[in-house]
Design an enzyme around this catalytic site. Structure first.
Site, PDB file in Angstrom:
ATOM      1  N   ASP A 148      51.492  41.222  32.084  1.00 34.87           N
ATOM      2  CA  ASP A 148      51.343  42.197  31.592  1.00 34.87           C
ATOM      3  C   ASP A 148      49.986  43.226  32.929  1.00 34.87           C
ATOM      4  O   ASP A 148      48.567  43.252  33.544  1.00 34.87           O
ATOM      5  CB  ASP A 148      49.545  41.495  31.114  1.00 34.87           C
ATOM      6  CG  ASP A 148      49.280  42.403  30.361  1.00 34.87           C
ATOM      7  OD1 ASP A 148      49.676  43.661  29.996  1.00 34.87           O
ATOM      8  OD2 ASP A 148      47.939  42.147  29.597  1.00 34.87           O
ATOM      9  N   LYS A 150      48.589  45.644  33.945  1.00 34.84           N
ATOM     10  CA  LYS A 150      47.171  46.369  33.887  1.00 34.84           C
ATOM     11  C   LYS A 150      46.551  46.769  35.135  1.00 34.84           C
ATOM     12  O   LYS A 150      46.439  45.298  35.517  1.00 34.84           O
ATOM     13  CB  LYS A 150      47.352  47.127  33.060  1.00 34.84           C
ATOM     14  CG  LYS A 150      46.848  45.576  32.482  1.00 34.84           C
ATOM     15  CD  LYS A 150      45.882  45.976  30.751  1.00 34.84           C
ATOM     16  CE  LYS A 150      45.581  44.808  29.921  1.00 34.84           C
ATOM     17  NZ  LYS A 150      46.245  44.324  28.638  1.00 34.84           N
ATOM     18  N   ASN A 153      44.405  43.617  35.004  1.00 31.79           N
ATOM     19  CA  ASN A 153      44.786  41.949  35.513  1.00 31.79           C
ATOM     20  C   ASN A 153      45.445  42.345  37.290  1.00 31.79           C
ATOM     21  O   ASN A 153      46.023  41.688  37.793  1.00 31.79           O
ATOM     22  CB  ASN A 153      46.240  41.686  34.414  1.00 31.79           C
ATOM     23  CG  ASN A 153      45.599  41.676  33.405  1.00 31.79           C
ATOM     24  OD1 ASN A 153      44.382  41.195  32.951  1.00 31.79           O
ATOM     25  ND2 ASN A 153      46.562  41.462  32.407  1.00 31.79           N
ATOM     26  N   ASP A 166      46.046  37.168  35.544  1.00 26.58           N
ATOM     27  CA  ASP A 166      46.560  36.557  33.928  1.00 26.58           C
ATOM     28  C   ASP A 166      47.653  36.662  33.803  1.00 26.58           C
ATOM     29  O   ASP A 166      48.003  37.560  32.911  1.00 26.58           O
ATOM     30  CB  ASP A 166      45.913  38.377  33.909  1.00 26.58           C
ATOM     31  CG  ASP A 166      44.103  37.746  33.082  1.00 26.58           C
ATOM     32  OD1 ASP A 166      44.364  36.847  32.542  1.00 26.58           O
ATOM     33  OD2 ASP A 166      43.502  38.739  32.239  1.00 26.58           O
ATOM     34  N   THR A 183      44.680  50.677  23.669  1.00 26.29           N
ATOM     35  CA  THR A 183      45.743  51.447  24.727  1.00 26.29           C
ATOM     36  C   THR A 183      47.039  50.976  24.499  1.00 26.29           C
ATOM     37  O   THR A 183      47.641  49.702  24.513  1.00 26.29           O
ATOM     38  CB  THR A 183      44.918  51.260  25.674  1.00 26.29           C
ATOM     39  OG1 THR A 183      45.735  52.747  26.789  1.00 26.29           O
ATOM     40  CG2 THR A 183      45.350  50.263  26.479  1.00 26.29           C
TER      41      THR A 183
HETATM   42  N1  LIG Z   1      40.597  33.970  40.339  1.00 35.14           N
HETATM   43  C1  LIG Z   1      39.669  35.144  40.166  1.00 35.14           C
HETATM   44  N2  LIG Z   1      39.001  35.585  41.457  1.00 35.14           N
HETATM   45  C2  LIG Z   1      37.902  36.094  41.272  1.00 35.14           C
HETATM   46  N3  LIG Z   1      37.716  37.018  40.253  1.00 35.14           N
HETATM   47  C3  LIG Z   1      37.866  36.828  38.813  1.00 35.14           C
HETATM   48  C4  LIG Z   1      39.495  35.523  38.711  1.00 35.14           C
HETATM   49  N4  LIG Z   1      39.450  35.687  38.307  1.00 35.14           N
HETATM   50  C5  LIG Z   1      38.389  36.054  37.090  1.00 35.14           C
HETATM   51  N5  LIG Z   1      38.215  36.805  38.053  1.00 35.14           N
HETATM   52  C6  LIG Z   1      36.467  37.894  37.259  1.00 35.14           C
HETATM   53  O1  LIG Z   1      36.440  36.862  36.238  1.00 35.14           O
HETATM   54  C7  LIG Z   1      36.833  38.186  34.872  1.00 35.14           C
HETATM   55  C8  LIG Z   1      37.313  37.423  33.594  1.00 35.14           C
HETATM   56  O2  LIG Z   1      38.662  36.642  33.744  1.00 35.14           O
HETATM   57  P1  LIG Z   1      39.512  36.551  32.614  1.00 35.14           P
HETATM   58  O3  LIG Z   1      40.704  36.210  33.280  1.00 35.14           O
HETATM   59  O4  LIG Z   1      38.887  35.799  31.683  1.00 35.14           O
HETATM   60  O5  LIG Z   1      39.943  37.932  32.054  1.00 35.14           O
HETATM   61  P2  LIG Z   1      40.083  38.326  30.719  1.00 35.14           P
HETATM   62  O6  LIG Z   1      41.427  39.532  32.455  1.00 35.14           O
HETATM   63  O7  LIG Z   1      40.281  39.483  29.881  1.00 35.14           O
HETATM   64  O8  LIG Z   1      41.221  37.694  30.589  1.00 35.14           O
HETATM   65  P3  LIG Z   1      41.550  36.814  28.960  1.00 35.14           P
HETATM   66  O9  LIG Z   1      42.304  38.239  28.676  1.00 35.14           O
HETATM   67  O10 LIG Z   1      42.110  36.302  29.414  1.00 35.14           O
HETATM   68  O11 LIG Z   1      40.560  36.877  28.439  1.00 35.14           O
HETATM   69  C9  LIG Z   1      37.889  38.621  35.479  1.00 35.14           C
HETATM   70  O12 LIG Z   1      37.824  40.566  35.706  1.00 35.14           O
HETATM   71  C10 LIG Z   1      37.261  39.190  37.019  1.00 35.14           C
HETATM   72  O13 LIG Z   1      36.604  39.627  37.503  1.00 35.14           O
END
Ligand SMILES: Nc1ncnc2c1ncn2[C@@H]1O[C@H](COP(=O)(O)OP(=O)(O)OP(=O)(O)O)[C@@H](O)[C@H]1O
Length: 291
Positions: A148, A150, A153, A166, A183
């Site tokens: 995915d 984009k 991610n 992700d 989108t």
């Molecule tokens: N490994 C990481 N290191 C630093 N920041 C992170 C990390 N993983 C996530 N984040 C931060 O936390 C936020 C939320 O992450 P998360 O993966 O839960 O959200 P998401 O991209 O909306 O995923 P999902 O679709 O699984 O809910 C991200 O947008 C990023 O800013």
């Protein structure tokens, strides 16, 4: 070897025998919030290695009946080792939550950088596209598709190196994007039409991302989902006069945004493209391999 590297090795040595639990981590500041839970900065007590701990509520997973997929995808991501793929070191759970032990990406989301600076330089854009092409070639070799990819991610580490995050959430994230933001911007024509698709959907997405890195907006952006759909299906591609972008970059984009998926440039050919050869910083893309 830096401290963080030594600590990563220590952490990794513990992985095969380790039953992790929350007691193994000191929890720090929140890093972000996703659909299924929150992400925190954390430090593994024994090795002092800094990680990101993603906390997912089981209730949410059960509600959406995602447990089988989550498990399969966690297994896939644990097996992936590439400098441009965010590591998943392991996971554990308690009564209510599942915890993913993730590599910490100090630089945060590439999306934020892009919004901040409007668009990226050709050097940075080419470096990211080359990193993505290499990471995807590695994944495709392992029969892992459907990233995915984009900007939301894509994370950056402390050295600005791109990390695909992700993993495995492609189906959820995509449906989330459809329902929440509407989108379709990153989807290949065969996907928006719900046709059978293969690895080449990722190559299309690289074309969309390359355009967005250089111009600050995705190429088929429109007021409504229907209009984006139409523009994607027609490959209604045009290059604005500003910001100024080289003919070589436009050439790469045009050779990726091709409706017939079999005619899109391959990942190997992306890496050999003159624009990539000229602009990509190879230090960031290939030499810092397998820690
Ligand atoms: N490994 C990481 N290191 C630093 N920041 C992170 C990390 N993983 C996530 N984040 C931060 O936390 C936020 C939320 O992450 P998360 O993966 O839960 O959200 P998401 O991209 O909306 O995923 P999902 O679709 O699984 O809910 C991200 O947008 C990023 O800013």
């Amino acid at each position: 070897m830096t401290f963080q590297l030594q600590r990563e090795k220590q952490l990794q040595n513990q992985i095969p025998r380790r039953q992790w639990s929350l007691q193994d981590f000191e929890i720090g500041k929140p890093l972000g919030k996703g659909k299924f839970g929150r992400v925190y900065l954390a430090r593994e007590v024994k090795s002092k290695y800094i990680v990101a701990l993603k906390v997912i509520f089981k209730e949410q997973i059960e509600k959406y009946r995602l447990h089988h997929q989550l498990r399969r995808e966690m297994e896939i991501q644990t097996g992936l080792r590439h400098p441009n793929v965010l590591r998943l070191y392991g996971w554990f759970h308690d009564n209510e939550r599942i915890y993913l032990i993730l590599e910490y990406a100090h630089g945060g989301e590439l999306y934020r950088e892009l919004r901040k600076s409007g668009h990226l330089s050709e050097k940075r854009a080419a470096t990211y596209i080359a990193s993505l092409a290499q990471a995807l070639a590695y994944c495709h070799e392992k029969d892992v598709i459907h990233r995915d990819i984009k900007p939301e991610n894509l994370l950056l580490d402390h050295e600005g190196r791109l990390k695909i995050a992700d993993f495995g959430w492609s189906v959820q994230s995509r449906s989330k994007r459809h329902t929440m933001c509407g989108t379709l911007d990153y989807l290949a024509p065969e996907m928006v039409e719900n046709k059978a698709h293969d690895y080449a959907v990722d190559n299309w997405t690289l074309g969309v991302l390359c355009y967005e890195f250089l111009y600050g907006v995705p190429p088929f952006e429109a007021e409504s989902q229907t209009d984006t759909f139409r523009r994607i299906m027609k490959v209604d591609l045009s290059f604005p006069s500003t910001p100024q972008v080289s003919a070589e970059a436009k050439n790469l984009i045009s050779r990726l945004l091709v409706k017939d998926s079999s005619k899109r440039l391959s990942l190997q050919k992306i890496m050999e493209h003159p624009w990539i050869m000229k602009n990509a910083d190879s230090m960031d893309t290939c030499s810092k391999l397998q820690l």
